[in-house]
Structure formats: C-alpha cells, structure tokens
Design a protein around this motif. Structure first.
Motif, short mmCIF file in Angstrom:
data_model
loop_
_atom_site.label_atom_id
_atom_site.label_comp_id
_atom_site.label_asym_id
_atom_site.label_seq_id
_atom_site.Cartn_x
_atom_site.Cartn_y
_atom_site.Cartn_z
N ASN A 102 0.82 -1.23 0.00
CA ASN A 102 0.00 0.00 0.00
C ASN A 102 0.85 1.27 0.00
O ASN A 102 0.44 2.31 0.53
CB ASN A 102 -0.95 0.01 1.22
N ASP A 103 2.03 1.19 -0.61
CA ASP A 103 2.92 2.35 -0.68
C ASP A 103 2.85 3.06 -2.04
O ASP A 103 3.68 3.92 -2.33
CB ASP A 103 4.37 1.91 -0.42
N LEU A 104 1.88 2.71 -2.86
CA LEU A 104 1.78 3.25 -4.21
C LEU A 104 0.42 3.89 -4.40
O LEU A 104 -0.59 3.43 -3.87
CB LEU A 104 1.95 2.12 -5.24
N ARG A 105 0.38 4.99 -5.17
CA ARG A 105 -0.89 5.61 -5.53
C ARG A 105 -1.11 5.40 -7.03
O ARG A 105 -0.23 5.74 -7.84
CB ARG A 105 -0.90 7.11 -5.20
N VAL A 106 -2.26 4.85 -7.38
CA VAL A 106 -2.57 4.58 -8.79
C VAL A 106 -3.43 5.70 -9.34
O VAL A 106 -4.50 6.02 -8.81
CB VAL A 106 -3.30 3.23 -8.95
N LEU A 107 -2.94 6.29 -10.38
CA LEU A 107 -3.61 7.40 -11.06
C LEU A 107 -4.07 6.90 -12.42
O LEU A 107 -3.33 6.21 -13.12
CB LEU A 107 -2.62 8.56 -11.18
N VAL A 108 -5.29 7.24 -12.82
CA VAL A 108 -5.84 6.78 -14.10
C VAL A 108 -6.27 7.96 -14.95
O VAL A 108 -6.86 8.91 -14.45
CB VAL A 108 -7.06 5.85 -13.88
N SER A 109 -5.95 7.89 -16.23
CA SER A 109 -6.45 8.86 -17.19
C SER A 109 -6.83 8.15 -18.47
O SER A 109 -6.16 7.18 -18.86
CB SER A 109 -5.41 9.94 -17.48
N SER A 110 -7.91 8.58 -19.07
CA SER A 110 -8.33 8.03 -20.36
C SER A 110 -8.24 9.14 -21.39
O SER A 110 -8.70 10.26 -21.14
CB SER A 110 -9.78 7.52 -20.27
N THR A 111 -7.63 8.85 -22.52
CA THR A 111 -7.42 9.89 -23.52
C THR A 111 -7.61 9.33 -24.92
O THR A 111 -7.39 8.14 -25.16
CB THR A 111 -6.02 10.51 -23.40
N SER A 112 -8.04 10.18 -25.82
CA SER A 112 -8.13 9.80 -27.23
C SER A 112 -6.85 10.18 -27.98
O SER A 112 -6.78 10.04 -29.20
CB SER A 112 -9.33 10.49 -27.89
N TRP A 113 -5.84 10.69 -27.23
CA TRP A 113 -4.55 11.03 -27.82
C TRP A 113 -4.71 11.97 -29.02
O TRP A 113 -4.17 11.74 -30.10
CB TRP A 113 -3.78 9.78 -28.25
N THR A 114 -5.51 13.02 -28.83
CA THR A 114 -5.76 13.99 -29.88
C THR A 114 -5.38 15.38 -29.40
O THR A 114 -5.01 15.59 -28.24
CB THR A 114 -7.24 13.98 -30.30
N ALA A 115 -5.50 16.36 -30.31
CA ALA A 115 -5.03 17.72 -30.03
C ALA A 115 -5.82 18.42 -28.93
O ALA A 115 -5.32 19.36 -28.32
CB ALA A 115 -5.08 18.55 -31.31
N ASP A 116 -7.08 18.00 -28.69
CA ASP A 116 -7.86 18.70 -27.67
C ASP A 116 -7.57 18.19 -26.26
O ASP A 116 -8.21 18.60 -25.31
CB ASP A 116 -9.36 18.62 -27.97
N GLU A 117 -6.60 17.25 -26.14
CA GLU A 117 -6.14 16.79 -24.84
C GLU A 117 -4.61 16.84 -24.84
O GLU A 117 -3.96 15.98 -25.44
CB GLU A 117 -6.64 15.38 -24.54
N ASP A 118 -4.06 17.83 -24.18
CA ASP A 118 -2.61 18.02 -24.17
C ASP A 118 -1.99 17.10 -23.13
O ASP A 118 -1.87 17.44 -21.96
CB ASP A 118 -2.28 19.49 -23.87
N PHE A 119 -1.61 15.90 -23.57
CA PHE A 119 -1.10 14.90 -22.64
C PHE A 119 0.24 15.29 -22.03
O PHE A 119 0.64 14.77 -20.99
CB PHE A 119 -0.98 13.55 -23.36
N SER A 120 0.94 16.22 -22.69
CA SER A 120 2.23 16.67 -22.15
C SER A 120 2.06 17.32 -20.77
O SER A 120 3.01 17.34 -19.97
CB SER A 120 2.90 17.64 -23.10
N LEU A 121 0.88 17.84 -20.47
CA LEU A 121 0.61 18.40 -19.15
C LEU A 121 0.83 17.36 -18.05
O LEU A 121 1.47 17.63 -17.03
CB LEU A 121 -0.83 18.93 -19.08
N LEU A 122 0.27 16.18 -18.26
CA LEU A 122 0.39 15.12 -17.26
C LEU A 122 1.82 14.61 -17.18
O LEU A 122 2.35 14.37 -16.09
CB LEU A 122 -0.57 13.98 -17.58
N ILE A 123 2.46 14.44 -18.32
CA ILE A 123 3.86 13.98 -18.32
C ILE A 123 4.73 14.97 -17.56
O ILE A 123 5.54 14.58 -16.70
CB ILE A 123 4.37 13.80 -19.76
N ASP A 124 4.57 16.25 -17.86
CA ASP A 124 5.36 17.29 -17.19
C ASP A 124 5.09 17.27 -15.69
O ASP A 124 6.02 17.38 -14.87
CB ASP A 124 5.00 18.65 -17.79
#
Length: 456
Positions: free
Chosen positions: A265-287
C-alpha cells in the motif's frame, strides 16, 4: 427536330421515373394489435466507432429498455457494451471503413484528402440510411462529426417523413479549428453548415446547459433544445473493499513492475483516459509527473510513488510513448511509472473503481462540452482532478467536494502533492465522488429523451 424533342422528352421522362422509383420508402405510423410490437423505432447514427461512443450506446439501451426497436449505424471497430450485443431489440448496421490512404495528419494533405473522404462517407451514409435500412420514426444523430452527417441525415429524414433528433456533444467547427485555426475559411464554412442543417431537426439534445444557451442564442435554433447531462452506465460502480481493489490491480499486466508497492500500500494509482488527440494536451500530465518525481526524490521523500495507467487509442499515442521512454531513460521518472492499456469495458470500470485518483486532460474546443471520462470516474466513485479552464466545468465537478481543477502543469503538481501527501483530503474527495455515483443515466434520460420519444 421532332425526333430530337421526342428523344429529350423520353430521357427526361425516364430519369423522372427512375427518380420516383429510387426514392427511399417513407415511414408510415401504424397501430399494431401485436403486444410485442415496438413502441417506437429509431436509428442511432454515429459517424465513428460505436464502441467508443458510450453515450449513443446508452441511448440505444434506453430506447430498447422501454420497448423500442433500435438500429445503431456506425463503424464497428471495437467492443460494444455487452447488453448491446445481446439485446433482441438492438441491431448494429456497420458502415464500411474509409480507405486507409485517405488518413493523414499532414495539414496540406488533409485539405486534399478531406473532400475525398467526405465524398466516400456521403455515398456510404446515403446508401445505408436510404436503402440498406427501413424507414423509422426517429433518427438520432451524434454531432460532431457534422460533415457530412447532418446534411445526409436531414435529407433522408425529409424524404422518409422521419423525425430528426440531433444529439450535440460538441461543435464540429471548433474541433476543426484546432487543426486549421479559427480564421480558416473551412472553419467558417463548417460553422455555417452546422447552424444551417441544425435548423432541420425536430428537436435537439445537448450535454450541458451552457451548450443549450449557445444553440438557442448563437445558432438561433427554434426546435426544442433539451440539456441531457451524461451519467454513468450501471457497470461503473464503486468497489468499497480495499482488498478487492488491491487484488484487481495485482492482476493487471501493467502493474507487474510495481506489485510489491501495491502489496504494501505504498503506491498511488492514477488513471487517465485519452483519445490522444489535439484537444487533450497529454504533455501536461507527463510534465506534472516529472516534477512530482523530482519533488518526491529531493524535497519531500514522504510522497508516495505513483503509477499512472493511461487508457485509450489515438493518433498522437506513439509520439507521447517515445517521449515517455526518453524521460525514463534519463532517470526523470524514478518516482512515477507510466503505463498504457487497452481494457475491456468491464476491466476499465474495475480499474477506475480501484484507482486512487482520476485525471482529465480534456480542454474543450468549444468551452461548453464535458468529458465523458469524468462521468465514468464518478460512476466508479473515483475522485477527479481535471483541466477546468472552460465555462461548462462546474456543471460536472463541484470544486473540493468530488474533484479539483487545474489550469497548468504546475497546478496539477500542486494537486497531486496535496492529495497524495494527505490521505484525508483524498478521502474527502472520494466520499464526494461516491455520492455523485448515485446519479445514473436512467434518471437523467427517462424524463428528457424518454418523454420526447414517447416512451415515458
């Protein structure tokens, strides 16, 4: 001279006769004494993958549940809701896929291939709506995509005496503007097109109150406009037992490298669903994950490591996967692990219910649509942090009760640090999300769409 006139008259007469015979059959309302006869008939048109159009699938299930007969017309590329496949009152009419050679992400080639793709779709839609299927009482059209869907559906409904119901998820012209820019002539033409053909609908559904206002005031639509907020399907349910949640996560192949941390129980699981398109800037989450990892290593060692599981398919996926691989190689994600997954509908629902936090990167091209992924997260009792810089966001998320908003990678990092660093704050949001999970699709659909379609 007389022979020529006779020939011309014969040709015109023949063409007119062929036109009459080739017109699609019309819908005729008939009362039936058969108790098993459908209460209404409907076609649901999705110019996209049916399996990735949950709201339109929910429409079909609701119509069928209340005694209607439904055909779903669209691309049958991925798994559909299990009840869709087995329901006796629902059938799928697949559209032929467009040629792969017409797909491109190049802006110049898009302007060349776009019209060819539209011509192909026009032919497929006309043949399917007018001849492959029987006339029905209602055609429910998902918008966007708008071109050529709205024009073909409007014409077929006119010829068949069918009611046209447009379900507005967003605006096609605002999505096109992401690729071409707001001032591009095609974007302005697309906006005029949506306004024009929107006028021919019998009624309209839309996903937010803010969108209803735009349709009424800016588009000038006169037919009834009914807001119908998205709600989760029944297979999205909270999992209250921590052991059950942990066991599910341990079974996922994507968790193999961090299973000891899940066990302890030392880990936090984060989930995101994306269509990998221009209206979702996935670089925000990576950064944000890079910054979080750095903080956890250097300044705040009490912060737990994070596993981010990203689901979905789309055109920009490979680009981002390459970026993630480079960051891992450079040692910038030691406290954050990023994995991608494509899950069955049931496993996706269980993943949401087993995670600690959901992330929405949907930025909204129009400002008045909302991400369905957040609705699903709430259905599973999962609290959410999401991009909130658009007017419709408060219609879905209550700040500080079931989720939080951010407007930059820095703000997202602050949210992750605060929520993962203080479990009581995260549990407060989880309690709010579980409360939100009680709001379901049937309770929203029945008094709005069900009443409109004469099923309630």
């Amino acid at each position: 001279m007389l022979d020529s006139l006779i020939t011309v008259a014969f040709c015109i007469s023949t063409a007119f006769t062929l036109l009459i015979f080739l017109l699609p059959s019309q819908y005729a309302s008939k009362r039936s004494s058969d108790p098993n006869a459908p209460k209404t008939t409907a076609q649901i048109l999705v110019l996209g993958d049916i399996g990735r159009s949950p709201r339109m699938q929910y429409h079909a299930l609701s119509v069928a549940k209340h005694g209607g007969q439904v055909e779903i017309i669209g691309y049958h590329e991925s798994e559909v809701h299990p009840e869709i496949a087995s329901h006796p009152r629902i059938s799928i009419v697949p559209l032929p896929p467009h040629p792969a050679c017409l797909q491109t992400s190049n802006k110049i080639l898009f302007l060349l291939f776009g019209p060819l793709k539209v011509l192909f779709q026009i032919g497929c839609l006309w043949w399917t709506l007018a001849y492959r299927t029987k006339a029905v009482k209602w055609v429910i059209v998902q918008n966007p995509p708008s071109i050529p869907t709205l024009a073909i559906a409007s014409l077929v409904c006119f010829l068949r005496h069918t009611n046209l119901l447009i379900d507005w998820h967003n605006f096609g012209y605002t999505i096109l503007a992401l690729k071409l820019g707001d001032a591009h002539p095609l974007v302005r033409l697309s906006k005029w097109y949506e306004k024009k053909f929107g006028q021919y609908a019998t009624a309209h559904l839309c996903v937010t109150n803010a969108m209803a206002t735009v349709l009424k005031e800016e588009f000038g639509l006169r037919a009834p406009i009914l807001p119908l907020h998205d709600r989760p399907a029944d297979h999205f349910q909270p999992i209250l037992d921590d052991d059950v949640r942990r066991e599910f996560l341990l079974l996922l192949p994507e968790t193999e490298s961090v299973r000891p941390l899940i066990q302890s129980n030392d880990l936090r699981v984060l989930v995101s669903s994306t269509s990998w398109t221009a209206d979702e800037d996935f670089s925000l989450l990576i950064d944000a994950l890079v910054r979080y990892s750095n903080l956890a290593e250097t300044m705040n060692p009490d912060l737990p490591p994070v596993l981010a599981i990203i689901t979905g398919k789309g055109p920009q996926k490979e680009m981002y996967l390459n970026q993630i691989a480079e960051l891992e190689k450079a040692g910038k994600l030691r406290k954050a692990t990023i994995r991608t997954a494509w899950l069955t509908m049931q496993d996706y629902a269980r993943l949401l219910a087993s995670a600690a936090l959901g992330v929405s990167l949907h930025t909204s091209s129009s400002g008045v649509d909302l991400p369905m992924k957040v609705v699903d997260m709430f259905g599973a009792g999962l609290p959410v942090v999401g991009w909130n810089r658009f007017p419709a966001w408060p219609e879905l998320v209550t700040e500080g009760r079931n989720g939080r908003g951010f407007g930059s990678a820095e703000e997202l990092v602050d949210q992750l640090v605060e929520l993962f660093g203080d479990s009581s704050k995260l549990e407060t949001l989880r309690a709010g999300a579980r409360e939100e999970s009680s709001r379901r699709w049937d309770g929203e659909w029945d008094p709005v769409a069900g009443k409109l379609l004469g099923l309630i």
